[in-house]
Write a protein that holds these residues in place. Structure first.
Motif, PDB file in Angstrom:
ATOM      1  N   ILE A   1      19.409 -78.995 -11.965  1.00 38.44           N
ATOM      2  CA  ILE A   1      18.015 -78.725 -12.327  1.00 38.44           C
ATOM      3  C   ILE A   1      17.881 -77.245 -12.679  1.00 38.44           C
ATOM      4  O   ILE A   1      18.172 -76.375 -11.852  1.00 38.44           O
ATOM      5  CB  ILE A   1      17.061 -79.075 -11.167  1.00 38.44           C
ATOM      6  CG1 ILE A   1      17.173 -80.561 -10.808  1.00 38.44           C
ATOM      7  CG2 ILE A   1      15.618 -78.701 -11.518  1.00 38.44           C
ATOM      8  CD1 ILE A   1      16.454 -80.937  -9.514  1.00 38.44           C
ATOM      9  N   HIS A   2      17.477 -76.961 -13.895  1.00 35.29           N
ATOM     10  CA  HIS A   2      17.276 -75.570 -14.299  1.00 35.29           C
ATOM     11  C   HIS A   2      16.053 -74.997 -13.569  1.00 35.29           C
ATOM     12  O   HIS A   2      15.003 -75.640 -13.514  1.00 35.29           O
ATOM     13  CB  HIS A   2      17.017 -75.469 -15.797  1.00 35.29           C
ATOM     14  CG  HIS A   2      18.140 -75.959 -16.657  1.00 35.29           C
ATOM     15  ND1 HIS A   2      19.346 -75.313 -16.757  1.00 35.29           N
ATOM     16  CD2 HIS A   2      18.232 -77.052 -17.464  1.00 35.29           C
ATOM     17  CE1 HIS A   2      20.130 -75.967 -17.587  1.00 35.29           C
ATOM     18  NE2 HIS A   2      19.485 -77.035 -18.026  1.00 35.29           N
ATOM     19  N   VAL A   3      16.193 -73.787 -13.024  1.00 37.47           N
ATOM     20  CA  VAL A   3      15.044 -73.052 -12.508  1.00 37.47           C
ATOM     21  C   VAL A   3      14.937 -71.788 -13.354  1.00 37.47           C
ATOM     22  O   VAL A   3      15.867 -70.964 -13.382  1.00 37.47           O
ATOM     23  CB  VAL A   3      15.179 -72.708 -11.018  1.00 37.47           C
ATOM     24  CG1 VAL A   3      13.892 -72.036 -10.518  1.00 37.47           C
ATOM     25  CG2 VAL A   3      15.474 -73.961 -10.194  1.00 37.47           C
ATOM     26  N   LEU A   4      13.814 -71.643 -14.046  1.00 38.69           N
ATOM     27  CA  LEU A   4      13.674 -70.631 -15.086  1.00 38.69           C
ATOM     28  C   LEU A   4      12.431 -69.777 -14.875  1.00 38.69           C
ATOM     29  O   LEU A   4      11.453 -70.210 -14.265  1.00 38.69           O
ATOM     30  CB  LEU A   4      13.585 -71.301 -16.456  1.00 38.69           C
ATOM     31  CG  LEU A   4      14.691 -72.306 -16.809  1.00 38.69           C
ATOM     32  CD1 LEU A   4      14.311 -73.066 -18.079  1.00 38.69           C
ATOM     33  CD2 LEU A   4      16.009 -71.602 -16.984  1.00 38.69           C
ATOM     34  N   ALA A   5      12.478 -68.558 -15.430  1.00 40.13           N
ATOM     35  CA  ALA A   5      11.318 -67.669 -15.408  1.00 40.13           C
ATOM     36  C   ALA A   5      11.293 -66.873 -16.708  1.00 40.13           C
ATOM     37  O   ALA A   5      12.288 -66.206 -17.034  1.00 40.13           O
ATOM     38  CB  ALA A   5      11.375 -66.731 -14.214  1.00 40.13           C
ATOM     39  N   PRO A   6      10.211 -66.923 -17.457  1.00 35.14           N
ATOM     40  CA  PRO A   6      10.120 -66.180 -18.723  1.00 35.14           C
ATOM     41  C   PRO A   6       9.735 -64.714 -18.507  1.00 35.14           C
ATOM     42  O   PRO A   6       8.828 -64.178 -19.141  1.00 35.14           O
ATOM     43  CB  PRO A   6       9.048 -66.957 -19.501  1.00 35.14           C
ATOM     44  CG  PRO A   6       8.195 -67.572 -18.449  1.00 35.14           C
ATOM     45  CD  PRO A   6       9.077 -67.850 -17.267  1.00 35.14           C
ATOM     46  N   GLY A   7      10.441 -64.043 -17.589  1.00 33.24           N
ATOM     47  CA  GLY A   7      10.089 -62.673 -17.226  1.00 33.24           C
ATOM     48  C   GLY A   7      10.296 -61.663 -18.326  1.00 33.24           C
ATOM     49  O   GLY A   7       9.640 -60.614 -18.349  1.00 33.24           O
ATOM     50  N   SER A   8      11.200 -61.943 -19.275  1.00 33.50           N
ATOM     51  CA  SER A   8      11.441 -60.973 -20.343  1.00 33.50           C
ATOM     52  C   SER A   8      10.237 -60.832 -21.270  1.00 33.50           C
ATOM     53  O   SER A   8      10.212 -59.935 -22.118  1.00 33.50           O
ATOM     54  CB  SER A   8      12.678 -61.375 -21.155  1.00 33.50           C
ATOM     55  OG  SER A   8      12.465 -62.613 -21.816  1.00 33.50           O
TER      56      SER A   8
END
Length: 342
Positions: free
Chosen positions: A98-105
């Protein structure tokens, strides 16, 4: 064929602040949306009822193992608050793919831009001269530039070499600055690829005239910049705190500025919003910014764009490209403080 279920529980973000019309239309085309638009998190009863069919979760909902066990179709969690919080069973996610992602950029370029502006301000004493003139205490011409220096050719030191630092490097190129950086999580070879000289923390602090703190808070570095570190800084230097207040001994940081060791700017505070009696408000030679470096409309909409782009890839069985992925080796050490609405 049933469309994939996408659960959207975005608080503390609002839907309209992160999704423009085009992004939302694209998201609607990708699956069946179950959206919570009210205050706070989606009610637990509704959230739990959706888990068995959920394929993608957009939000920062708590996802312990018990919830992950009830979500056999889950492919990804995208935290649109943009931090990796300790409310997810990451190990279970890694085991199940399961991908855990954050669009912090999404915030990298505006923070870099603000950092450059604040650096020039501090080097040239822009805010200090404005304050003095408004108080009728200004000095004119060369006398008014006492202690100032040009950013051109100045030695710059970066503490932390993540998205923010990497976005900042190109902005320094016209100034011909020699840049050193310290980051124990980044290899020397990787830094050198950006034209940056890897260095120890002590070398960055003692040899740089402009020091920028971009380090994220982890379980290992909270308050790691304290009196010993600050006293390595050459008098008359400038320091910018642009990541999180938790990486510095904040009272000591204020004391060093107050004592005149260096001029400084901070975009972050231990408690936000800062209380009316926060001592930082009274420190001369400290430029204050109320956590607004990344707070731009387009930055927030970029969160939505990255989220939708990676959602499309994941639902097609492809790896995400835009968002940052949680890494097994480091994510458990993250101690980012979530944003709060007041």
């Amino acid at each position: 064929m049933a469309r994939p279920l996408i659960v959207i529980d975005p608080q503390p973000r609002g839907l309209s602040e992160i999704f423009d019309r085009a992004a939302w239309s694209r998201l609607e085309s990708l699956g069946e949306l179950a959206v919570h638009e009210g205050a706070g998190r989606m009610p637990a009863e509704r959230f739990e009822s959706l888990l068995p069919e959920t394929e993608l979760l957009i939000g920062q909902s708590d996802m312990p193992k018990a919830r992950l066990d009830r979500a056999p179709k889950l492919r990804a969690i995208i935290n649109v608050e943009t931090n990796f919080l300790q409310n997810v069973d990451y190990e279970t996610c890694f085991e199940r793919g399961i991908h855990v992602l954050a669009p912090g950029s999404a915030f990298a370029r505006p923070v870099a831009e603000m950092t450059l502006g604040l650096a020039i301000d501090l080097c040239r004493g822009v805010t200090a001269a404005d304050r003095a003139m408004r108080a009728g205490k200004e000095k004119w011409l060369l006398a008014g530039a006492e202690g100032c220096f040009s950013l051109y050719g100045a030695g710059v030191g970066l503490i932390g070499f993540g998205d923010l630092a990497r976005a900042f490097i190109p902005l320094l190129q016209p100034f011909g600055c020699a840049v050193k950086a310290y980051d124990p999580w980044i290899s020397d070879h990787f830094m050198a690829g950006f034209g940056v000289m890897p260095a120890s923390l002590e070398e960055v602090l003692s040899t740089s005239r402009v020091i920028v703190i971009f380090a994220a808070v982890t379980s290992e570095n909270q308050g790691f910049l304290g009196r010993r570190e600050f006293e390595l800084i050459k008098p008359g230097s400038v320091v910018l705190l642009m990541s999180r207040a938790g990486v510095v001994d904040f009272p000591e940081f204020l004391a060093q500025v107050e004592n005149g060791r260096f001029r400084a700017a901070t975009d972050v505070f231990p408690v936000e919003p800062a209380p009316a009696d926060d001592p930082a408000r009274k420190v001369e030679d400290l430029v204050l910014s109320p956590h607004r470096a990344g707070a731009m409309t387009d930055s927030l909409l970029e969160i939505g764009r990255q989220t939708v782009a990676d959602t499309g890839l994941i639902l097609r069985g492809l790896p995400p490209l835009s968002c940052r992925r949680a890494q097994r080796e480091t994510v458990q050490r993250s101690r980012s403080k979530p944003i709060e609405r007041r």
